[in-house]
Design an enzyme around this catalytic site. Structure first.
Site, mmCIF file in Angstrom:
data_model
loop_
_atom_site.group_PDB
_atom_site.id
_atom_site.type_symbol
_atom_site.label_atom_id
_atom_site.label_comp_id
_atom_site.label_asym_id
_atom_site.label_seq_id
_atom_site.Cartn_x
_atom_site.Cartn_y
_atom_site.Cartn_z
ATOM 1 N N THR A 1 0.890 -1.161 0.000
ATOM 2 C CA THR A 1 0.000 0.000 0.000
ATOM 3 C C THR A 1 0.916 1.194 0.000
ATOM 4 O O THR A 1 2.060 1.093 0.426
ATOM 5 C CB THR A 1 -0.916 0.026 1.263
ATOM 6 N N ARG B 1 -13.475 -7.807 -2.434
ATOM 7 C CA ARG B 1 -12.961 -7.538 -1.070
ATOM 8 C C ARG B 1 -12.402 -6.114 -0.986
ATOM 9 O O ARG B 1 -11.664 -5.668 -1.847
ATOM 10 C CB ARG B 1 -11.879 -8.557 -0.725
ATOM 11 N N GLY C 1 -10.353 -3.443 1.664
ATOM 12 C CA GLY C 1 -9.613 -3.363 2.925
ATOM 13 C C GLY C 1 -9.784 -2.029 3.622
ATOM 14 O O GLY C 1 -10.775 -1.321 3.418
HETATM 15 N N1 ASP Z 1 -4.068 -2.451 4.021
HETATM 16 C C1 ASP Z 1 -4.134 -2.982 2.699
HETATM 17 C C2 ASP Z 1 -5.398 -3.780 2.548
HETATM 18 O O1 ASP Z 1 -5.741 -4.505 3.450
HETATM 19 C C3 ASP Z 1 -2.971 -3.851 2.343
HETATM 20 C C4 ASP Z 1 -1.655 -3.379 2.855
HETATM 21 O O2 ASP Z 1 -1.516 -2.262 3.332
HETATM 22 O O3 ASP Z 1 -0.687 -4.131 2.799
HETATM 23 O O4 ASP Z 1 -6.009 -3.704 1.527
#
Ligand code: ASP
Length: 305
Positions: free
Chosen positions: A171, A199, A201
């Site tokens: 991210t 999905r 996040g």
């Molecule tokens: N937080 C992000 C998600 O769950 C993934 C990440 O930050 O690694 O989509």
């Protein structure tokens, strides 16, 4: 410590990155990418621009860099498609914009900004975002633009159950304080490698992956999104700063401890209303960088550097 005239923090994802698995070329490429993003955001802040413009500028650079999990080079869903999430928040008035499941907008953070600036709403998801962005004149690309060989290989490994540590997620994000003391935060992601289609996040969830309020702090998070949503990470950090008088560092640590207690891992970048900063993680590594008006300019990858 005197409050610097402006401050910028960025991240490019947290997780397991071991020195042994990182070639010198990859290490250098990541650090160069982080520096490019710091440069873009710093230019805005040094010339007296707004924090919200600086975080957008920094995140756009990271979205365009295929090494990071956002925009081009994002991880793929089980079906091999990039579904992109992003959000942005302006600490001056707590206006916010967020998008989820974007498939054709070259820079999802621009779409989040469009939502914030023009719709009077906070969040849009799915194909309507792509349509709105096209109508607003944002750059549109075919879905294949986002797909890189590296992420296709990572998806194959995930489907075969042979994950490598760096395959999982990532991210990108930025937080800033401008010369006028305004705070802002922005976050953009492809989410989790091999995620089920649909999905979403924490990254586009205001209060989980992103939060900014001039009176308390600005936060951008990265990590296991489900846990960050359940712990309301970004808002919780700002609440701890505002209500318990914690520093950015203390509030970040206390909140990441909660995430860890639930079973999640990740990291956050925080800038407090007093100019204090935190780059905290409970992972082995987090791609990160910091610049401020006093001349600080640093990037890091591993927890122990
Ligand atoms: N937080 C992000 C998600 O769950 C993934 C990440 O930050 O690694 O989509």
């Amino acid at each position: 410590m005197a409050k610097p005239e402006w401050t910028l923090l960025i991240h490019g994802g947290a997780g397991v990155m071991r020195r042994a698995e990182m070639t010198p070329e990859m290490d250098a490429a990541y650090r160069a990418g982080l520096n490019d993003a710091l440069e873009a955001g710093s230019q805005v802040l040094a010339s007296g621009g707004l924090a919200v413009d600086a975080v957008e500028a920094a995140v756009r650079v990271l979205e365009d860099n295929p090494n990071f999990n956002a925009g081009r080079g994002a991880v793929l869903t089980r079906e091999g498609v990039a579904e992109l999430d992003a959000s942005i928040m302006d600490g001056r008035d707590r206006k916010a914009g967020a998008v989820a499941q974007v498939r054709t907008v070259k820079n999802p953070i621009r779409a989040a900004r469009m939502v914030m600036d023009t719709t009077g709403r906070v969040m849009f998801a799915g194909k309507d975002v792509d349509a709105m962005a096209a109508k607003a004149g944002l750059e549109i690309v075919p879905p294949e633009y986002f797909v890189t060989q590296r992420r296709q290989d990572a998806l194959k490994r995930a489907m075969a159950g042979t994950w490598e540590p760096m395959d999982r997620h990532g991210t990108v994000g930025a937080v800033a304080m401008d010369k006028a003391g305004n705070l802002a935060a922005a976050t953009s992601t492809g989410g989790m490698n091999a995620k089920p289609p649909g999905r979403v996040g924490d990254s586009p969830i205001i209060g989980a992956g992103t939060y900014a309020e001039n009176a308390s702090c600005a936060v951008s998070a990265t990590g296991d999104g489900e846990y960050f949503i359940r712990a309301s990470v970004a808002r919780m950090i700002c609440a701890r700063v505002a209500m318990q008088g914690m520093s950015a560092e203390q509030a970040a640590k206390a909140t990441l401890d909660e995430v860890a207690a639930l079973g999640g891992s990740g990291g956050v970048i925080v800038v407090g209303h007093d100019g204090s900063v935190a780059l905290s993680m409970n992972t082995e590594a987090m791609f990160r960088g910091r610049a401020d008006a006093s001349g600080v300019r640093e990037v890091g990858i591993y927890a122990d550097e």
